[in-house]
Scaffold this active site. Structure first.
Site, PDB file in Angstrom:
ATOM      1  N   TYR A  23       0.806  -1.210   0.000  1.00  0.00           N
ATOM      2  CA  TYR A  23       0.000   0.000   0.000  1.00  0.00           C
ATOM      3  C   TYR A  23       0.845   1.269   0.000  1.00  0.00           C
ATOM      4  O   TYR A  23       0.604   2.197   0.769  1.00  0.00           O
ATOM      5  CB  TYR A  23      -0.989  -0.010   1.185  1.00  0.00           C
ATOM      6  CG  TYR A  23      -2.104  -1.001   0.960  1.00  0.00           C
ATOM      7  CD1 TYR A  23      -3.170  -0.683   0.122  1.00  0.00           C
ATOM      8  CD2 TYR A  23      -2.075  -2.259   1.544  1.00  0.00           C
ATOM      9  CE1 TYR A  23      -4.186  -1.595  -0.129  1.00  0.00           C
ATOM     10  CE2 TYR A  23      -3.077  -3.181   1.298  1.00  0.00           C
ATOM     11  CZ  TYR A  23      -4.130  -2.845   0.465  1.00  0.00           C
ATOM     12  OH  TYR A  23      -5.131  -3.757   0.217  1.00  0.00           O
ATOM     13  N   TYR A 150     -13.460  -5.977   6.134  1.00  0.00           N
ATOM     14  CA  TYR A 150     -12.243  -6.256   5.371  1.00  0.00           C
ATOM     15  C   TYR A 150     -11.944  -7.746   5.494  1.00  0.00           C
ATOM     16  O   TYR A 150     -11.925  -8.301   6.596  1.00  0.00           O
ATOM     17  CB  TYR A 150     -11.054  -5.453   5.906  1.00  0.00           C
ATOM     18  CG  TYR A 150      -9.747  -5.824   5.236  1.00  0.00           C
ATOM     19  CD1 TYR A 150      -9.404  -5.279   4.002  1.00  0.00           C
ATOM     20  CD2 TYR A 150      -8.888  -6.749   5.809  1.00  0.00           C
ATOM     21  CE1 TYR A 150      -8.229  -5.646   3.363  1.00  0.00           C
ATOM     22  CE2 TYR A 150      -7.709  -7.115   5.175  1.00  0.00           C
ATOM     23  CZ  TYR A 150      -7.383  -6.566   3.955  1.00  0.00           C
ATOM     24  OH  TYR A 150      -6.226  -6.939   3.319  1.00  0.00           O
ATOM     25  N   ASP A 251     -14.785 -14.965   9.737  1.00  0.00           N
ATOM     26  CA  ASP A 251     -13.405 -14.630   9.403  1.00  0.00           C
ATOM     27  C   ASP A 251     -12.715 -14.193  10.694  1.00  0.00           C
ATOM     28  O   ASP A 251     -12.815 -13.044  11.118  1.00  0.00           O
ATOM     29  CB  ASP A 251     -13.391 -13.513   8.362  1.00  0.00           C
ATOM     30  CG  ASP A 251     -11.989 -12.999   8.047  1.00  0.00           C
ATOM     31  OD1 ASP A 251     -11.028 -13.472   8.682  1.00  0.00           O
ATOM     32  OD2 ASP A 251     -11.873 -12.114   7.176  1.00  0.00           O
ATOM     33  N   LYS A 280      -2.894 -15.372  10.482  1.00  0.00           N
ATOM     34  CA  LYS A 280      -2.099 -14.411  11.241  1.00  0.00           C
ATOM     35  C   LYS A 280      -1.366 -15.037  12.421  1.00  0.00           C
ATOM     36  O   LYS A 280      -0.254 -15.503  12.289  1.00  0.00           O
ATOM     37  CB  LYS A 280      -2.963 -13.233  11.678  1.00  0.00           C
ATOM     38  CG  LYS A 280      -3.293 -12.269  10.527  1.00  0.00           C
ATOM     39  CD  LYS A 280      -3.851 -10.968  11.028  1.00  0.00           C
ATOM     40  CE  LYS A 280      -4.232 -10.020   9.892  1.00  0.00           C
ATOM     41  NZ  LYS A 280      -3.100  -9.540   9.101  1.00  0.00           N
TER      42      LYS A 280
END
Length: 435
Positions: A23, A150, A251, A280
């Site tokens: 990004y 997200y 999620d 993660k």
């Protein structure tokens, strides 16, 4: 090859010219800070400064860096094999890991698909839902979710991220058009408002024969805004999905493994999804690995469909090295120490971030588990704010209107105070914001 401990100006010039960081722009690159090593909760820059890490390397390094048990697990495994294909082959690290995951997640989640990143875990979950309905002879091709969500950066995952208020708005028109209900307004620590559900319920009722699954981030909407919402939402959605025969995907890539104060965020509502995405912190932030778990009924329906199998297979699926360190990371969690660690972090974040609310540039301060968020009224000046944090000896990576902390669970109170003090100082400096 032995790497230098200090990067040269030539190295940094090469980085600016040739290396595309996440990004960021190649024409207007943000400053980067060379890290030489990391230990515990600290990053050591190549120039010698030590920074207390408030990010857990994007929420993954929950046990800190260079943890001796995680290092030992990787060293032992790499001497045997670092990788073999998972097609037609199995191995002890994968079996042990899946046994652990089945044992620690809701009892109905019996079948585990190992992947390599969080985005791929979401892709796998979405493909499972689509293939499930294909096997049942129904053309259900849409997903229902919240705005401000997200779920990752690959195309399937992007299609269930907020299409207007997210980093993925550029891709409208290329992505499948899914269904987006207004983001939850009932706060985690507030009163439940029955009216909060009306729009979501109407969308589900109007499109119930098109919807393959509801997908959501339980309790915390992460990179879409770091918003904490009421657990009653999960209870109601579980009942609605059951009533309509729609699958529910949780999620938990960001929220799983203790971050919210529960091992999994769904536990705040006492519900179980049909499909669960993990990643993660699965390996303690050492190697990339993710997992998607589902029920026996979903897995068998897919397997008995036209294709005769689930149509997905990453090259590095079930990587033995990643599975071995994931086993050790989960073993550390199984000791239960994370519960007192997260509770202590939560209490300290609440006490020490409260002062930030007095700033004219702060719209909200909120804390849940080992996550503290300061939402600003103006967008942050990323370069200036990052430089300020490094000068204060901390590593915090803000974005948009959010300055947040998600530190490793092993952080001590003095280190955490350095982080909170830096944040409360930062929000009172006008140059840190873009008007």
């Amino acid at each position: 090859m032995v790497y230098k401990s200090i990067m040269t100006q030539d190295d940094l010039a090469f980085d600016r010219q040739h290396i595309w960081h996440p990004y960021t722009s190649m024409t207007r690159p943000l400053p980067v800070y060379p890290v030489a090593s990391a230990h515990g909760c600290e990053l050591q820059l190549a120039s010698g400064e030590r920074l207390v890490d408030g990010m857990s390397s994007w929420w993954a390094a929950i046990h800190g860096y260079n943890h001796p048990r995680l290092n030992a697990a990787m060293q032992a495994q790499i001497a045997k094999m670092s990788h073999v294909m998972f097609g037609g082959i199995t191995h002890q690290p994968a079996v042990d890991l899946c046994r652990r995951l089945v044992a620690m997640t809701p009892s109905a989640l019996e079948c585990v698909f190992l992947a390599d990143t969080g985005s791929v875990a979401v892709e796998v979950a979405m493909k499972m839902a689509l293939q499930y309905w294909h096997a049942k002879g129904e053309a259900r091709r849409r997903f229902l979710t919240f705005r401000n969500g997200y779920h990752g950066d690959t195309f399937g995952a992007m299609s269930v991220c907020d299409p207007d208020n997210s980093m993925h708005s550029l891709w409208k028109g290329y992505l499948p058009e899914n269904l987006f209900a207004p983001a939850p307004q009932s706060r985690f620590d507030g009163e439940w408002d029955e009216a909060d559900m009306v729009s979501f319920a109407r969308l589900m009722a109007a499109h119930r024969h098109e919807i393959a699954a509801v997908i959501l981030e339980p309790v915390i909407q992460g990179a879409g805004g770091m918003r904490f919402y009421h657990p009653e939402w999960l209870k109601r959605l579980r009942k609605m999905c059951d009533r309509e025969g729609i699958l529910l995907i949780a999620d938990e890539i960001a929220t799983g493994f203790g971050r919210t104060g529960k091992l999994f965020a769904c536990e705040h509502a006492g519900i179980a999804p049909d499909i669960l995405c993990l990643g993660k912190a699965l390996t303690g932030g050492t190697l990339t690995l993710s997992a998607t778990l589902t029920t026996r009924q979903v897995a068998e329906t897919i397997s008995d469909g036209e294709a005769g199998c689930f149509m997905h297979g990453p090259t590095f699926m079930g990587n033995p090295l990643a599975c071995a360190v994931a086993n050790e990371s989960l073993a550390i969690l199984e000791s239960g120490e994370w519960q007192s660690q997260v509770a202590a972090i939560e209490a300290q974040l609440k006490a020490e971030l409260a002062a930030a609310a007095a700033s004219e540039f702060v719209a909200d301060v909120r804390v849940l588990g080992a996550t503290g968020v300061v939402e600003t009224s103006l967008p942050v000046n990323m370069a200036a704010l990052q430089r300020f944090f490094v000068e204060r000896g901390v590593w915090v990576r803000p974005f948009g209107r959010l300055i947040y902390l998600m530190p490793p669970y092993i952080i001590d109170s003095a280190q955490l105070t350095r982080l909170t003090r830096a944040v409360t100082e930062a929000v009172n400096i006008p140059e840190h914001f873009v008007s």
